[in-house]
Motif scaffolding. Structure first.
Motif, PDB file in Angstrom:
ATOM      1  N   ASP A 170       0.834  -1.209   0.000  1.00 19.09           N
ATOM      2  CA  ASP A 170       0.000   0.000   0.000  1.00 19.09           C
ATOM      3  C   ASP A 170       0.866   1.255   0.000  1.00 19.09           C
ATOM      4  N   LEU A 171       1.904   1.259   0.825  1.00 20.64           N
ATOM      5  CA  LEU A 171       2.778   2.425   0.876  1.00 20.64           C
ATOM      6  C   LEU A 171       3.532   2.620  -0.433  1.00 20.64           C
ATOM      7  N   ILE A 195       1.165   4.181  -2.879  1.00 21.57           N
ATOM      8  CA  ILE A 195       0.984   5.606  -2.606  1.00 21.57           C
ATOM      9  C   ILE A 195       2.194   6.397  -3.101  1.00 21.57           C
ATOM     10  N   ASP A 201       1.012  10.805  -4.865  1.00 17.77           N
ATOM     11  CA  ASP A 201       0.021  11.452  -4.007  1.00 17.77           C
ATOM     12  C   ASP A 201       0.492  11.431  -2.555  1.00 17.77           C
ATOM     13  N   SER A 226      -1.089  14.290   0.081  1.00 19.33           N
ATOM     14  CA  SER A 226      -2.412  14.027   0.673  1.00 19.33           C
ATOM     15  C   SER A 226      -2.334  12.861   1.664  1.00 19.33           C
ATOM     16  N   TYR A 227      -1.480  11.895   1.386  1.00 25.95           N
ATOM     17  CA  TYR A 227      -1.308  10.780   2.325  1.00 25.95           C
ATOM     18  C   TYR A 227      -0.713  11.282   3.636  1.00 25.95           C
ATOM     19  N   ARG A 259      -3.363  13.218   5.563  1.00 25.09           N
ATOM     20  CA  ARG A 259      -4.342  12.294   6.179  1.00 25.09           C
ATOM     21  C   ARG A 259      -3.733  11.570   7.368  1.00 25.09           C
ATOM     22  N   LEU A 260      -2.501  11.142   7.232  1.00 21.15           N
ATOM     23  CA  LEU A 260      -1.817  10.457   8.329  1.00 21.15           C
ATOM     24  C   LEU A 260      -1.663  11.387   9.527  1.00 21.15           C
TER      25      LEU A 260
END
Length: 103
Positions: free
Chosen positions: A65-66, A69, A74, A77-78, A81-82
């Motif tokens: 997943d990382l 990203i 992006d 934005s990650y 959000r984190l």
């Protein structure tokens, strides 16, 4: 005297038989205990291996997943959000309200 020697020989044979049988029984009991102990250890190690494998699978999925990203570009934005969700950060002019009545 011959009877005394014979009796002594019989007694020494009897003692030898008892000692040897006791040694054999003790060896069998010892081996049985050892086998049971080893089987228990194997079962524990299998459980531990399954837990480690599950952790590896989870970390591999998280890593994928990382990487996705990072590859998508992006990252900003990650990171935002984190920071907001995991670390409860906020902008300087932002007010955040938390519902504490559910505690």
């Amino acid at each position: 005297m011959a009877k005394a020697e014979q009796k002594e020989k019989k007694q020494s044979r009897w003692i030898f038989r008892v000692i040897s049988r006791t040694a054999v029984i003790a060896a069998i009991v010892g081996c049985t205990v050892s086998v049971v102990s080893i089987q228990s250890s194997i079962a524990e190690k299998k459980t531990e291996l399954a837990q480690v494998q599950k952790r590896i699978d989870n970390l591999t999925a998280e890593n994928e997943d990382l990487e996705r990203i990072l590859d998508s570009g992006d990252i900003d934005s990650y990171m935002e959000r984190l920071a907001r969700e995991e670390y409860n950060y906020a902008y300087p002019d932002e007010f955040r309200f938390y519902d504490t009545s559910r505690n």
